[in-house]
Design a protein around this motif. Structure first.
Motif, short mmCIF file in Angstrom:
data_model
loop_
_atom_site.label_atom_id
_atom_site.label_comp_id
_atom_site.label_asym_id
_atom_site.label_seq_id
_atom_site.Cartn_x
_atom_site.Cartn_y
_atom_site.Cartn_z
N PRO A 254 0.81 -1.23 0.00
CA PRO A 254 0.00 0.00 0.00
C PRO A 254 0.84 1.27 0.00
CG PRO A 254 -0.88 -1.58 1.58
CD PRO A 254 0.44 -2.12 1.11
N ILE A 255 1.93 1.27 0.76
CA ILE A 255 2.79 2.46 0.79
C ILE A 255 3.44 2.68 -0.57
CG2 ILE A 255 4.83 3.48 1.87
CD1 ILE A 255 4.16 1.97 4.40
N LEU A 256 3.92 1.62 -1.20
CA LEU A 256 4.53 1.76 -2.52
C LEU A 256 3.51 2.22 -3.55
CD1 LEU A 256 6.86 -1.39 -2.67
CD2 LEU A 256 7.50 0.99 -2.25
N ASN A 257 2.27 1.74 -3.42
CA ASN A 257 1.22 2.21 -4.34
C ASN A 257 1.07 3.72 -4.28
OD1 ASN A 257 0.58 -0.33 -5.30
ND2 ASN A 257 -1.09 -0.66 -3.85
N LEU A 258 1.04 4.25 -3.06
CA LEU A 258 0.86 5.69 -2.91
C LEU A 258 2.08 6.47 -3.39
CD1 LEU A 258 -0.83 5.78 0.61
CD2 LEU A 258 -1.90 6.25 -1.59
N VAL A 259 3.28 5.94 -3.11
CA VAL A 259 4.49 6.61 -3.56
C VAL A 259 4.55 6.65 -5.08
CG1 VAL A 259 7.02 6.47 -3.61
CG2 VAL A 259 5.80 6.10 -1.46
N VAL A 260 4.22 5.52 -5.72
CA VAL A 260 4.25 5.47 -7.18
C VAL A 260 3.19 6.40 -7.77
CG1 VAL A 260 3.81 3.99 -9.18
CG2 VAL A 260 5.19 3.14 -7.28
N LYS A 261 1.99 6.38 -7.20
CA LYS A 261 0.91 7.21 -7.73
C LYS A 261 1.19 8.69 -7.53
CE LYS A 261 -2.95 8.15 -9.67
NZ LYS A 261 -3.12 7.93 -11.11
N ALA A 262 1.81 9.05 -6.39
CA ALA A 262 2.10 10.46 -6.12
C ALA A 262 3.08 11.04 -7.14
CB ALA A 262 2.64 10.63 -4.71
N GLY A 263 3.94 10.19 -7.69
CA GLY A 263 4.90 10.67 -8.70
C GLY A 263 4.59 10.22 -10.10
N TRP A 264 3.39 9.63 -10.31
CA TRP A 264 3.04 9.08 -11.62
C TRP A 264 2.70 10.21 -12.59
CZ3 TRP A 264 4.46 4.62 -13.05
CH2 TRP A 264 3.85 3.92 -14.10
N THR A 265 3.30 10.19 -13.73
CA THR A 265 3.11 11.23 -14.74
C THR A 265 2.69 10.59 -16.05
OG1 THR A 265 4.81 12.60 -13.68
CG2 THR A 265 4.19 13.16 -15.95
N VAL A 266 1.67 11.18 -16.67
CA VAL A 266 1.18 10.70 -17.96
C VAL A 266 1.26 11.85 -18.96
CG1 VAL A 266 -0.76 9.69 -19.20
CG2 VAL A 266 -0.39 9.10 -16.80
N THR A 267 1.98 11.65 -20.04
CA THR A 267 2.13 12.69 -21.07
C THR A 267 1.85 12.10 -22.45
OG1 THR A 267 4.50 12.22 -21.31
CG2 THR A 267 3.87 13.91 -19.72
N MET A 268 1.65 12.99 -23.40
CA MET A 268 1.41 12.60 -24.79
C MET A 268 2.63 12.97 -25.62
SD MET A 268 -0.81 11.27 -26.99
CE MET A 268 -2.46 11.48 -26.30
N THR A 269 3.29 11.99 -26.21
CA THR A 269 4.48 12.21 -27.03
C THR A 269 4.29 11.52 -28.37
OG1 THR A 269 5.88 12.26 -25.05
CG2 THR A 269 6.97 11.96 -27.18
N ASN A 270 4.25 12.34 -29.44
CA ASN A 270 4.06 11.81 -30.79
C ASN A 270 2.81 10.93 -30.87
OD1 ASN A 270 6.45 13.08 -31.67
ND2 ASN A 270 7.69 11.31 -31.06
N GLN A 271 1.74 11.46 -30.27
CA GLN A 271 0.44 10.79 -30.26
C GLN A 271 0.49 9.44 -29.54
OE1 GLN A 271 -0.95 10.56 -34.30
NE2 GLN A 271 -1.44 12.75 -34.41
N LEU A 272 1.46 9.28 -28.68
CA LEU A 272 1.57 8.08 -27.85
C LEU A 272 1.51 8.48 -26.37
CD1 LEU A 272 4.42 6.09 -29.64
CD2 LEU A 272 1.96 5.68 -29.79
#
Length: 492
Positions: A254-272
């Protein structure tokens, strides 16, 4: 809507969720507690890790698992599946609530196991194997603690409406909550909840009445048995592997889930779509806790007021109701209040305000009085039980020494004040993490952390919410360390 769920189905779901959670949490706590008794490698770190999340609120656990496996989690295990599959939804509720109750189950069972190590246990080790001794002597003596742990977890999770609302599981409490919320109250649901609470209260009061002068509050630990199984190494590695696996899955993941989610980034690069973890995003998520300062202020204020009221009431109850039949009645009433579903408590205060004078209505809308009073149904039983047991143990241990040497009165009273400090800390965190007892009677403009987290959970866990939960877990771990230091039983 869940408010029109048939009563028999709501009762069945309540039994499945509560019984499954209690069974799983008790089993997990027992395995880790036995590993500590057997002194497996790293047992001190194992015990500290199991206790580190003892005061983590349920909504933080729900956020943690949703952050990892929810619709917007890094593993993306969609919660819509839970709505479409009722069996999956029930299992999800059991899993998350068991993860939340695992630490308290371990705490209760470990206390019971230590107090079950007596002289016959030492003699049994001479004639029997370690496994036979654990089964015949230790677990049999600790059976009341195992039953009490199962019952406590079952009762505690029966009043939950955070996880069941998230996964749309129509338990009795969830159906009751929606009936009150949407004005579709069913008389049979109300009577069932009240009669069930009365039955549990009578059972608790009767048990205390018949056992009140025998063992309750008078158990002592056999210090000579501390570490008696350390020399027996059979099967220790297998038990150690199971215990560490439990700790990793239910505490570290559970702690790792929160750590990963807190720094999770989603971007669009070349329509991907590109997903990655960023330390910058993680830092910004932690810094976003400042936007919740109003919610923190309300939660802390409510928790302090509720704890103060519970402490004053507990002192009065212990002082004025000292006879056997009197404290049995007190236990019965407090047991009834503890089991009573939160929506029923909300409904009770709704009725009081609707049939009261304008002054009472103003108190409901412009003060925290009703919220603090509602929290006594959860805080007062815990404070009273710890206070009552510590008072009995204090009088058993120090009545004669104080009579012989009055100059050591203050030193002896420190042994009584330390459990009381633990009771106040436990009450504070119960009030801080509770939601169902006051959700429908919050004054306008008042939003607590539990309320905000409950709302945000339904829209998916974002970076800022994950950062808030990380901060809450760090605060809970620090508080658990302080509570372990305050506890009179610091040998793990």
């Amino acid at each position: 809507m869940l408010w029109d769920t048939r009563l028999e189905r709501a009762i069945l779901n309540s039994l499945l969720v509560g019984g499954g959670t209690a069974a799983l949490a008790t089993l997990l706590g027992l395995v880790v507690a036995l590993s500590v008794v057997l002194r497996v490698p790293g047992y001190r770190f194992l015990s500290s890790g199991a206790l580190s999340l003892v005061v983590v609120p349920l909504y933080v656990q729900a956020t943690a698992w949703s952050a990892g496996f929810g619709s917007q989690g890094w593993f993306r295990w969609n919660q819509v599946t839970a709505v479409l599959n009722s069996n999956y939804a029930v299992l999800a509720c059991i899993w998350i609530q068991a993860a939340s109750c695992f630490s308290i189950a371990y705490l209760l069972i470990s206390i019971g196991l230590r107090r079950s190590l007596n002289d016959p246990t030492k003699l049994s080790l001479l004639d029997r194997s370690v496994v036979a001794t654990l089964l015949v002597c230790v677990l049999r003596n600790a059976m009341p603690w195992l039953v009490a742990t199962f019952c406590f977890v079952f009762v505690w999770t029966s009043s939950d409406m955070v996880v069941t609302n998230l996964f749309q599981v129509p338990t009795l409490t969830e159906a009751f909550y929606q009936q009150v919320q949407f004005g579709k109250l069913n008389t049979f649901t109300t009577l069932t909840a009240v009669l069930y609470s009365m039955m549990v209260g009578c059972v608790v009061g009767g048990a205390v009445f018949y056992a009140g002068d025998s063992r309750l509050g008078r158990e002592v630990e056999n210090l000579a048995m501390d570490g008696a199984f350390a020399a027996y190494r059979q099967s220790r590695w297998m038990v150690s592997g199971c215990a560490w696996s439990i700790l990793i899955v239910f505490c570290l993941v559970p702690i790792l889930n929160l750590v990963v989610k807190a720094g999770w980034t989603v971007t669009m690069t070349n329509q991907l779509i590109v997903r990655f973890w960023s330390i910058k995003t993680f830092t910004q998520s932690l810094a976003g806790i400042g936007s919740f300062q109003n919610e923190f202020a309300w939660s802390i204020a409510i928790s302090i007021y509720a704890t103060g009221m519970a402490l004053i009431a507990s002192v009065g109850l212990v002082y004025f109701f000292s006879k056997r039949w009197q404290f049995a009645i007190v236990f019965a009433v407090l047991g009834f209040g503890l089991v009573l579903p939160g929506p029923a408590i909300n409904l009770l205060f709704h009725w009081l305000s609707y049939s009261a004078t304008e002054f009472i209505v103003q108190l409901r809308d412009d003060s925290l009085l009703f919220v603090v009073l509602a929290l006594q149904f959860r805080c007062l039983p815990v404070v009273y039980v710890i206070h009552w047991i510590s008072t009995r143990r204090f009088l058993e241990s120090y009545r004669e020494p104080m009579a012989l040497d009055a100059s050591t009165l203050w030193m002896h009273k420190l042994a009584w004040m330390r459990p009381l400090a633990v009771a106040c800390a436990a009450s504070f965190f119960i009030a801080f993490s509770n939601l169902e007892t006051y959700l429908l009677i919050l004054p306008p403009g008042v939003t607590t952390i539990s309320m905000r987290s409950f709302e945000l959970l339904h829209y998916g866990v974002q970076n800022k919410e994950a950062g808030l939960s990380v901060c809450l877990i760090l605060g809970s771990i620090s508080s658990a360390i302080v509570l372990q230091w305050l506890s009179p039983d610091r040998r793990s």
